[in-house]
Design a protein around this motif. Structure first.
Motif, mmCIF file in Angstrom:
data_model
loop_
_atom_site.group_PDB
_atom_site.id
_atom_site.type_symbol
_atom_site.label_atom_id
_atom_site.label_comp_id
_atom_site.label_asym_id
_atom_site.label_seq_id
_atom_site.Cartn_x
_atom_site.Cartn_y
_atom_site.Cartn_z
ATOM 1 N N ILE A 3 -35.170 63.970 18.987
ATOM 2 C CA ILE A 3 -35.650 62.742 18.362
ATOM 3 C C ILE A 3 -34.774 62.427 17.158
ATOM 4 N N GLY A 4 -34.346 61.174 17.039
ATOM 5 C CA GLY A 4 -33.634 60.703 15.862
ATOM 6 C C GLY A 4 -34.412 59.581 15.214
ATOM 7 N N ILE A 5 -34.433 59.548 13.880
ATOM 8 C CA ILE A 5 -35.208 58.520 13.181
ATOM 9 C C ILE A 5 -34.478 58.109 11.922
ATOM 10 N N ILE A 6 -34.583 56.825 11.575
ATOM 11 C CA ILE A 6 -34.049 56.325 10.310
ATOM 12 C C ILE A 6 -35.157 55.571 9.600
ATOM 13 N N SER A 7 -35.240 55.759 8.282
ATOM 14 C CA SER A 7 -36.273 55.106 7.475
ATOM 15 C C SER A 7 -35.621 54.091 6.559
ATOM 16 N N LEU A 8 -36.064 52.846 6.629
ATOM 17 C CA LEU A 8 -35.539 51.783 5.793
ATOM 18 C C LEU A 8 -36.582 51.360 4.764
ATOM 19 N N GLY A 9 -36.124 50.777 3.663
ATOM 20 C CA GLY A 9 -37.059 50.236 2.687
ATOM 21 C C GLY A 9 -37.471 51.241 1.629
ATOM 22 N N CYS A 10 -38.710 51.125 1.190
ATOM 23 C CA CYS A 10 -39.193 51.818 -0.009
ATOM 24 C C CYS A 10 -39.676 53.235 0.290
ATOM 25 N N ALA A 11 -40.037 53.926 -0.797
ATOM 26 C CA ALA A 11 -40.542 55.290 -0.681
ATOM 27 C C ALA A 11 -41.866 55.339 0.073
ATOM 28 N N LYS A 12 -42.650 54.265 0.004
ATOM 29 C CA LYS A 12 -43.913 54.234 0.749
ATOM 30 C C LYS A 12 -43.639 54.291 2.241
ATOM 31 N N ASN A 13 -42.592 53.601 2.663
ATOM 32 C CA ASN A 13 -42.200 53.642 4.068
ATOM 33 C C ASN A 13 -41.654 55.022 4.444
ATOM 34 N N LEU A 14 -40.974 55.656 3.496
ATOM 35 C CA LEU A 14 -40.427 56.988 3.746
ATOM 36 C C LEU A 14 -41.544 57.987 4.036
#
Length: 442
Positions: A3-14
């Motif tokens: 599984i590969g994942i990328i998180s964009l945006g703010c720390a809440k999204n992280l």
């Protein structure tokens, strides 16, 4: 399966990304940092402003290429963009196999299984949800620091903001549950806790009938091994005297205040549907500086808001010059569909908005440098984050004055001993616009 994942945006999204990773990890699937190796690719998107939406779309398209150049069998879009534009995304981007809304991260396994069976699905929860201390979570931040989400959603209805449309009303976690998570993080070696929510100072109102951030903090400071507790996204309206006094007296709570003010002209604030006035903001800033020793204050502002006149922009400039905030972020107004500001009269041209952005940033850059120069000779505790990539004997870190990711760094010269996660004492040698130079003294 990988599984590969990328998180964009703010720390809440992280944090949402880390929870998704935790759920996937329980299946004993391998998490890979290389998207070319992944069988399943997930993009956790942001939709806060136009530039964030554009970045999300570009990232989705870039990841889609691994369906031909890599091993990708399934591309899943999660987060705010998926929540807001679910059907449009699925209809217009055949590369996407599944959409997971912000209230459906707990259905990520279902999404993976459905797509591997050849189905294209949209999974959107009936209402927003928030994780708890028992929810699996695979942290992506360094071992010594972590974000803890204390609430989800927002009860404000600012005229420019789509977050309440995406995330819904505020949902606070119980104090006992948050403390349980912080205790576990402390046992895992975390030294810095960054509390996040859309509006941290409004924490608890939905759950307890009144704001209880101060009560939460009184419990968290009891957790051994935690060295710093930092509060992020603290709206001024609910910043109580009780909270100010607690920050001033509890050594574990960073003397760092993150106030998203957005503007300083009363007419603009009214059009923004903000409850603050310039007078109320200045009263709060005066209290913070009088009561909290060495307080570092950060804020964000919007320029080019519909109807913003030259005089109103001058008011904002004067406010910055008078208040001399330590750190400031500036955004150009972004029109968001279905928000009251979207169809307001007096839309500002992109050219004028950009000019105002650069002018405000120039003013603040000078202020920030002058503020940092006043720190020469000061002694600070610094949390070490690593070595400089080019100079071996220089290490990088942050003091209570710098939040992770959004603020500058402290560069400690001639230090071959410190390693990531250490907390050391330094003396500031020089100050620059964003960063400080220092030497270790202990």
């Amino acid at each position: 399966m990988k599984i590969g994942i990328i998180s964009l945006g703010c720390a809440k999204n992280l944090v949402d990304t880390e929870v998704i990773l935790g759920i996937l990890n329980e299946r004993s699937w391998t998490i890979t940092p290389n998207p070319a190796d992944a069988d399943i690719l997930i993009v956790n998107t942001c939709a806060f402003i136009t530039s964030a939406k554009e970045e999300s779309i570009t990232t989705i398209l870039n990841f889609a290429e691994y369906k031909t150049s890599g091993h990708c069998k399934s591309l899943i879009v999660a987060g705010c963009l998926g929540q807001r534009y679910k059907q449009e995304l699925l209809d217009e981007m055949p590369e996407i196999d599944a959409i997971i809304g912000t209230g459906a991260w707990n259905r990520i396994i279902e999404a993976v299984d459905e797509t591997l069976n050849g189905n294209r699905v949209i999974l959107i929860g009936d209402k927003e949800i928030i994780y708890d201390a028992k929810t699996p979570r695979l942290r992506t931040t360094p071992d010594y620091t972590a974000y803890v989400k204390i609430a989800e959603g927002c009860d404000h209805r600012c005229a420019f903001c789509a977050i309440p449309l995406i995330r819904g009303r505020q949902i606070s976690r119980p104090i006992e549950d948050i403390k349980s998570e912080v205790e576990r993080l402390a046992n895992e070696g975390v030294k810095e806790i960054n509390l996040i929510a859309q509006d941290s100072t409004n924490y608890g109102r939905d759950l307890y009938g009144k704001v209880r951030l101060a009560d939460l903090l009184r419990e968290l400071v009891k957790v051994e091994k935690i060295h710093w507790i930092r509060i992020l996204y603290a709206y001024p309206q609910s910043f109580t005297d009780e909270l100010i006094d607690l920050i001033a007296t509890e050594t574990k709570i960073c003397n760092y205040v993150d106030l998203p003010l957005q503007h300083a002209d009363d007419n603009v604030l009214k059009r923004m549907h903000r409850p603050d006035t310039r007078a109320s903001i200045e009263t709060l800033l005066k209290k913070l500086r009088e009561k909290i020793p060495g307080v570092s204050i950060r804020s964000t502002f919007i320029v080019g808001y519909p109807g913003e006149t030259d005089e109103e922009f001058e008011t904002l400039k004067n406010f910055l010059q008078e208040q001399r905030l330590d750190k400031v972020g500036v955004f150009v107004y972004s029109p968001e569909e279905d928000t009251p500001a979207y169809n307001m009269d007096g839309q500002i041209s992109e050219e004028v908005a950009q000019e105002r952005y650069h002018e405000l940033m120039s003013i603040q850059s000078l202020i920030s440098q002058e503020v940092n120069e006043t720190l020469k000779g000061k002694e600070l505790e610094v949390l070490i984050e690593g070595r400089d990539a080019e100079v071996e004997e220089v290490v990088e870190g942050r003091s209570y004055r710098e939040a992770p990711e959004v603020d500058g760094q402290i560069y400690i010269e001639n230090d071959r001993r410190s390693k990531a996660g250490d907390i050391v004492k330094v003396k500031v040698l020089d100050g620059f616009v964003y960063d400080l130079a220092a030497e270790r003294i202990d």
